[in-house]
Enzyme design. Structure first.
Site, PDB file in Angstrom:
ATOM      1  N   CYS A  10       0.886  -1.161   0.000  1.00 46.21           N
ATOM      2  CA  CYS A  10       0.000   0.000   0.000  1.00 46.21           C
ATOM      3  C   CYS A  10       0.929   1.217   0.000  1.00 46.21           C
ATOM      4  O   CYS A  10       2.124   1.067  -0.233  1.00 46.21           O
ATOM      5  CB  CYS A  10      -0.959  -0.028   1.191  1.00 46.21           C
ATOM      6  SG  CYS A  10      -0.196  -0.034   2.824  1.00 46.21           S
ATOM      7  N   SER A  11       0.411   2.388   0.249  1.00 36.83           N
ATOM      8  CA  SER A  11       1.250   3.581   0.097  1.00 36.83           C
ATOM      9  C   SER A  11       2.518   3.514   0.948  1.00 36.83           C
ATOM     10  O   SER A  11       3.615   3.738   0.441  1.00 36.83           O
ATOM     11  CB  SER A  11       0.454   4.850   0.392  1.00 36.83           C
ATOM     12  OG  SER A  11      -0.095   4.789   1.691  1.00 36.83           O
TER      13      SER A  11
END
Length: 182
Positions: free
Chosen positions: A102-103
């Site tokens: 994810c980020s």
């Protein structure tokens, strides 16, 4: 020889299964060594162009599970259907080697890995310790509560899960094998 710089929050979850934050081009030489076959991307936005191009060049399949989360508040846990879809991918040995990202490799990735650990039969304390190790001071109690309350009975056992799913008995194990996750 190119510099080997892992992405932020990189870690090996199990053999052939990795977790991290969204990589930059500086991380590509490191990731190439993993020979990834599949990437689960839990970003709510579209993939960065440079990363999508790199995945194509590597012949790696990208499964973007975060697309339905654009309008969600960042303080809400990952939706249960997204976690179930992610776990189904993690239970498919043909997807390996695989990375979940994810980020920043904290919350969405940590929630999916936490539910995987619960499925493996880990007790809650080490699951939350691992989640907090990657989330740092920004750990979210709602994600921890989601992991704690996640119903592993919603996950369908595949005929041949990856070998690290030692908590599940094989279908032909008989009464001498383990009965399943506790």
């Amino acid at each position: 020889m190119a510099c080997q710089i892992p992405p932020v929050n990189f870690g090996m979850v199990e053999e052939g299964l990795y977790r991290c934050g969204m990589p930059s081009p500086l991380n590509f030489p490191f990731l190439e060594k993993l020979n990834l076959r599949c990437v689960i991307c839990m970003l709510p936005d579209d993939l960065p162009e440079h990363f999508a191009t790199w995945l194509d060049d590597q012949g790696a399949k990208c499964i973007h599970l975060g697309e339905g989360m654009q309008t969600r508040s960042p303080w809400k846990p990952v939706p249960e259907d997204v976690i179930l879809e992610g776990l189904n991918i993690l239970l498919d040995p043909s997807s390996y080697p695989l990375a979940v990202m994810c980020s920043l490799g904290r919350h969405q990735t940590g929630t999916l890995v936490g539910c995987l650990r619960k499925l493996q039969g880990w007790s809650l304390a080490p699951i939350l310790e691992e989640y907090r190790r990657y989330a740092g001071a920004k750990h979210r109690q709602l994600n921890e509560q989601f992991i704690e309350l996640f119903d592993i009975d919603l996950v369908v056992r595949p005929p041949a899960p990856p070998k690290f799913f030692y908590g599940w008995a094989s279908p032909d194990a008989g009464s001498g094998g383990e009965s399943g996750p506790t």
